[in-house]
Motif scaffolding. Structure first.
Motif, PDB file in Angstrom:
ATOM      1  N   VAL A  15       0.844  -1.189   0.000  1.00  0.00           N
ATOM      2  CA  VAL A  15       0.000   0.000   0.000  1.00  0.00           C
ATOM      3  C   VAL A  15       0.882   1.242   0.000  1.00  0.00           C
ATOM      4  O   VAL A  15       1.876   1.306   0.709  1.00  0.00           O
ATOM      5  N   GLY A  16       0.504   2.237  -0.780  1.00  0.00           N
ATOM      6  CA  GLY A  16       1.206   3.512  -0.837  1.00  0.00           C
ATOM      7  C   GLY A  16       1.770   3.773  -2.220  1.00  0.00           C
ATOM      8  O   GLY A  16       2.078   2.844  -2.969  1.00  0.00           O
ATOM      9  N   ALA A  17       1.910   5.055  -2.561  1.00  0.00           N
ATOM     10  CA  ALA A  17       2.388   5.425  -3.896  1.00  0.00           C
ATOM     11  C   ALA A  17       3.836   5.003  -4.112  1.00  0.00           C
ATOM     12  O   ALA A  17       4.193   4.462  -5.152  1.00  0.00           O
ATOM     13  N   GLN A  18       4.691   5.250  -3.124  1.00  0.00           N
ATOM     14  CA  GLN A  18       6.100   4.882  -3.253  1.00  0.00           C
ATOM     15  C   GLN A  18       6.254   3.373  -3.393  1.00  0.00           C
ATOM     16  O   GLN A  18       7.035   2.886  -4.199  1.00  0.00           O
ATOM     17  N   GLN A  19       5.488   2.634  -2.628  1.00  0.00           N
ATOM     18  CA  GLN A  19       5.542   1.185  -2.681  1.00  0.00           C
ATOM     19  C   GLN A  19       5.059   0.682  -4.049  1.00  0.00           C
ATOM     20  O   GLN A  19       5.622  -0.257  -4.607  1.00  0.00           O
ATOM     21  N   GLY A  20       4.023   1.286  -4.586  1.00  0.00           N
ATOM     22  CA  GLY A  20       3.539   0.913  -5.909  1.00  0.00           C
ATOM     23  C   GLY A  20       4.559   1.226  -6.996  1.00  0.00           C
ATOM     24  O   GLY A  20       4.743   0.456  -7.931  1.00  0.00           O
ATOM     25  N   ALA A  21       5.235   2.366  -6.873  1.00  0.00           N
ATOM     26  CA  ALA A  21       6.254   2.744  -7.853  1.00  0.00           C
ATOM     27  C   ALA A  21       7.454   1.806  -7.802  1.00  0.00           C
ATOM     28  O   ALA A  21       8.144   1.637  -8.804  1.00  0.00           O
ATOM     29  N   MET A  22       7.688   1.198  -6.649  1.00  0.00           N
ATOM     30  CA  MET A  22       8.816   0.269  -6.496  1.00  0.00           C
ATOM     31  C   MET A  22       8.404  -1.165  -6.810  1.00  0.00           C
ATOM     32  O   MET A  22       9.132  -2.100  -6.506  1.00  0.00           O
ATOM     33  N   GLY A  23       7.224  -1.356  -7.375  1.00  0.00           N
ATOM     34  CA  GLY A  23       6.777  -2.697  -7.750  1.00  0.00           C
ATOM     35  C   GLY A  23       6.447  -3.573  -6.557  1.00  0.00           C
ATOM     36  O   GLY A  23       6.551  -4.787  -6.623  1.00  0.00           O
ATOM     37  N   GLY A  24       6.060  -2.956  -5.452  1.00  0.00           N
ATOM     38  CA  GLY A  24       5.700  -3.722  -4.261  1.00  0.00           C
ATOM     39  C   GLY A  24       6.876  -4.000  -3.333  1.00  0.00           C
ATOM     40  O   GLY A  24       6.693  -4.594  -2.289  1.00  0.00           O
ATOM     41  N   PHE A  53      10.893   0.588   3.925  1.00  0.00           N
ATOM     42  CA  PHE A  53      10.506   1.973   4.151  1.00  0.00           C
ATOM     43  C   PHE A  53      10.026   2.194   5.586  1.00  0.00           C
ATOM     44  O   PHE A  53       9.506   1.291   6.236  1.00  0.00           O
ATOM     45  N   SER A  54      10.195   3.437   6.058  1.00  0.00           N
ATOM     46  CA  SER A  54       9.697   3.847   7.374  1.00  0.00           C
ATOM     47  C   SER A  54       8.751   5.021   7.165  1.00  0.00           C
ATOM     48  O   SER A  54       9.162   6.175   7.192  1.00  0.00           O
ATOM     49  N   ASP A  55       7.492   4.715   6.914  1.00  0.00           N
ATOM     50  CA  ASP A  55       6.485   5.751   6.729  1.00  0.00           C
ATOM     51  C   ASP A  55       5.151   5.235   7.254  1.00  0.00           C
ATOM     52  O   ASP A  55       5.071   4.139   7.815  1.00  0.00           O
ATOM     53  N   VAL A  56       4.102   6.022   7.075  1.00  0.00           N
ATOM     54  CA  VAL A  56       2.789   5.639   7.599  1.00  0.00           C
ATOM     55  C   VAL A  56       2.314   4.317   6.995  1.00  0.00           C
ATOM     56  O   VAL A  56       1.593   3.556   7.643  1.00  0.00           O
ATOM     57  N   TRP A  57       2.754   4.011   5.766  1.00  0.00           N
ATOM     58  CA  TRP A  57       2.315   2.782   5.105  1.00  0.00           C
ATOM     59  C   TRP A  57       3.035   1.548   5.631  1.00  0.00           C
ATOM     60  O   TRP A  57       2.718   0.431   5.234  1.00  0.00           O
ATOM     61  N   SER A  58       3.966   1.733   6.550  1.00  0.00           N
ATOM     62  CA  SER A  58       4.587   0.578   7.212  1.00  0.00           C
ATOM     63  C   SER A  58       3.556  -0.214   8.008  1.00  0.00           C
ATOM     64  O   SER A  58       3.792  -1.374   8.330  1.00  0.00           O
ATOM     65  N   ALA A  59       2.422   0.387   8.314  1.00  0.00           N
ATOM     66  CA  ALA A  59       1.343  -0.336   8.989  1.00  0.00           C
ATOM     67  C   ALA A  59       0.833  -1.491   8.133  1.00  0.00           C
ATOM     68  O   ALA A  59       0.237  -2.434   8.643  1.00  0.00           O
ATOM     69  N   PHE A  60       1.075  -1.440   6.821  1.00  0.00           N
ATOM     70  CA  PHE A  60       0.682  -2.516   5.912  1.00  0.00           C
ATOM     71  C   PHE A  60       1.883  -3.332   5.431  1.00  0.00           C
ATOM     72  O   PHE A  60       1.764  -4.514   5.171  1.00  0.00           O
ATOM     73  N   ASN A  61       3.034  -2.683   5.257  1.00  0.00           N
ATOM     74  CA  ASN A  61       4.145  -3.282   4.530  1.00  0.00           C
ATOM     75  C   ASN A  61       5.229  -3.901   5.410  1.00  0.00           C
ATOM     76  O   ASN A  61       5.822  -4.898   5.038  1.00  0.00           O
ATOM     77  N   ASN A  62       5.543  -3.302   6.540  1.00  0.00           N
ATOM     78  CA  ASN A  62       6.487  -3.850   7.520  1.00  0.00           C
ATOM     79  C   ASN A  62       6.350  -3.035   8.793  1.00  0.00           C
ATOM     80  O   ASN A  62       6.835  -1.909   8.873  1.00  0.00           O
ATOM     81  N   GLN A  63       5.741  -3.594   9.791  1.00  0.00           N
ATOM     82  CA  GLN A  63       5.413  -2.865  11.009  1.00  0.00           C
ATOM     83  C   GLN A  63       6.648  -2.330  11.730  1.00  0.00           C
ATOM     84  O   GLN A  63       6.558  -1.366  12.480  1.00  0.00           O
ATOM     85  N   ALA A  64       7.805  -2.914  11.524  1.00  0.00           N
ATOM     86  CA  ALA A  64       9.031  -2.427  12.169  1.00  0.00           C
ATOM     87  C   ALA A  64       9.363  -1.011  11.714  1.00  0.00           C
ATOM     88  O   ALA A  64       9.964  -0.241  12.460  1.00  0.00           O
ATOM     89  N   GLY A  65       8.974  -0.634  10.503  1.00  0.00           N
ATOM     90  CA  GLY A  65       9.211   0.718  10.011  1.00  0.00           C
ATOM     91  C   GLY A  65       8.450   1.784  10.773  1.00  0.00           C
ATOM     92  O   GLY A  65       8.835   2.956  10.776  1.00  0.00           O
ATOM     93  N   LEU A  66       7.379   1.408  11.447  1.00  0.00           N
ATOM     94  CA  LEU A  66       6.607   2.363  12.242  1.00  0.00           C
ATOM     95  C   LEU A  66       7.426   2.925  13.403  1.00  0.00           C
ATOM     96  O   LEU A  66       7.189   4.049  13.852  1.00  0.00           O
ATOM     97  N   ALA A  67       8.389   2.179  13.905  1.00  0.00           N
ATOM     98  CA  ALA A  67       9.150   2.575  15.087  1.00  0.00           C
ATOM     99  C   ALA A  67       9.944   3.861  14.868  1.00  0.00           C
ATOM    100  O   ALA A  67      10.264   4.562  15.826  1.00  0.00           O
ATOM    101  N   TYR A  68      10.281   4.190  13.633  1.00  0.00           N
ATOM    102  CA  TYR A  68      11.079   5.383  13.348  1.00  0.00           C
ATOM    103  C   TYR A  68      10.234   6.622  13.099  1.00  0.00           C
ATOM    104  O   TYR A  68      10.767   7.701  12.869  1.00  0.00           O
ATOM    105  N   ILE A  69       8.932   6.508  13.155  1.00  0.00           N
ATOM    106  CA  ILE A  69       8.047   7.665  12.984  1.00  0.00           C
ATOM    107  C   ILE A  69       7.931   8.381  14.317  1.00  0.00           C
ATOM    108  O   ILE A  69       7.603   7.772  15.339  1.00  0.00           O
ATOM    109  N   LYS A  70       8.183   9.683  14.335  1.00  0.00           N
ATOM    110  CA  LYS A  70       8.238  10.451  15.587  1.00  0.00           C
ATOM    111  C   LYS A  70       7.048  11.382  15.796  1.00  0.00           C
ATOM    112  O   LYS A  70       6.898  11.962  16.858  1.00  0.00           O
TER     113      LYS A  70
END
Length: 170
Positions: free
Chosen positions: A27-36, A41-58
């Motif tokens: 999920v997300g535009a960047q993720q779609g552009a990267m072919g899935g 990545f560490s962004d809001v879409w880490s809630a779908f793609n890799n939950q560990a990326g959520l830890a770096y959101i401040k």
């Protein structure tokens, strides 16, 4: 070179499965552009793609995503995510829906992620999945989990992994 090709081919054949329903969409535009390719990545879409990326959101973050595949509303994917950092731990809420009135796949998740150092983080998410097929077919509801890990050992190197449904819910 032949050995590497054979190893890669064997690995891909070994881990390939067919699914009637697919609840784990990138999920997300960047993720779609990267072919899935989205587990690093560490962004809001880490809630779908890799939950560990959520830890770096401040900061508190939210996102809404709509993907209309092949210009067919029946193949659309709608997603919402909310990320709440709190005292070194980050919580995430996510919801997505694929399909339309006669066939839909719905996923609702509650995630928690934590950094263990500046370079290592992990996250886990509990998911509620719903498969709806109209007419006199049944709805299917199931609970499962997702686990993610993210490591940044060098400045330009990220090692990450994401496992969806490790408990093998059917």
């Amino acid at each position: 070179m032949k050995f590497c090709f054979r190893l890669l081919s064997t690995t891909l054949l070994f881990f390939t499965e067919l699914h009637a329903a697919q609840f784990c969409y990138p999920v997300g535009a960047q993720q779609g552009a990267m072919g899935g390719a989205s587990v690093m990545f560490s962004d809001v879409w880490s809630a779908f793609n890799n939950q560990a990326g959520l830890a770096y959101i401040k900061t508190i973050s939210a996102g809404a995503n709509y993907e209309n595949r092949f210009l067919l509303p029946e193949l659309s994917l709608r997603s919402l995510a909310l990320v709440l950092p709190f005292k070194g731990t980050t919580f995430g809420l996510s919801a997505s829906s694929f399909g339309y009135r006669l066939y839909s796949e719905n996923k609702y998740g509650l995630a928690i992620a934590k950094t263990f150092s500046d370079k290592i983080s992990a996250g886990i998410q509990l998911d509620y999945l719903n498969l709806h097929i109209a007419e006199s077919y049944a709805n299917k509801n199931v609970m499962t989990a997702e686990i993610g890990m993210l490591a940044k050992p060098l400045k330009n190197l990220i090692i990450s992994a994401h496992v969806f449904n490790p408990v093998r819910s059917k």
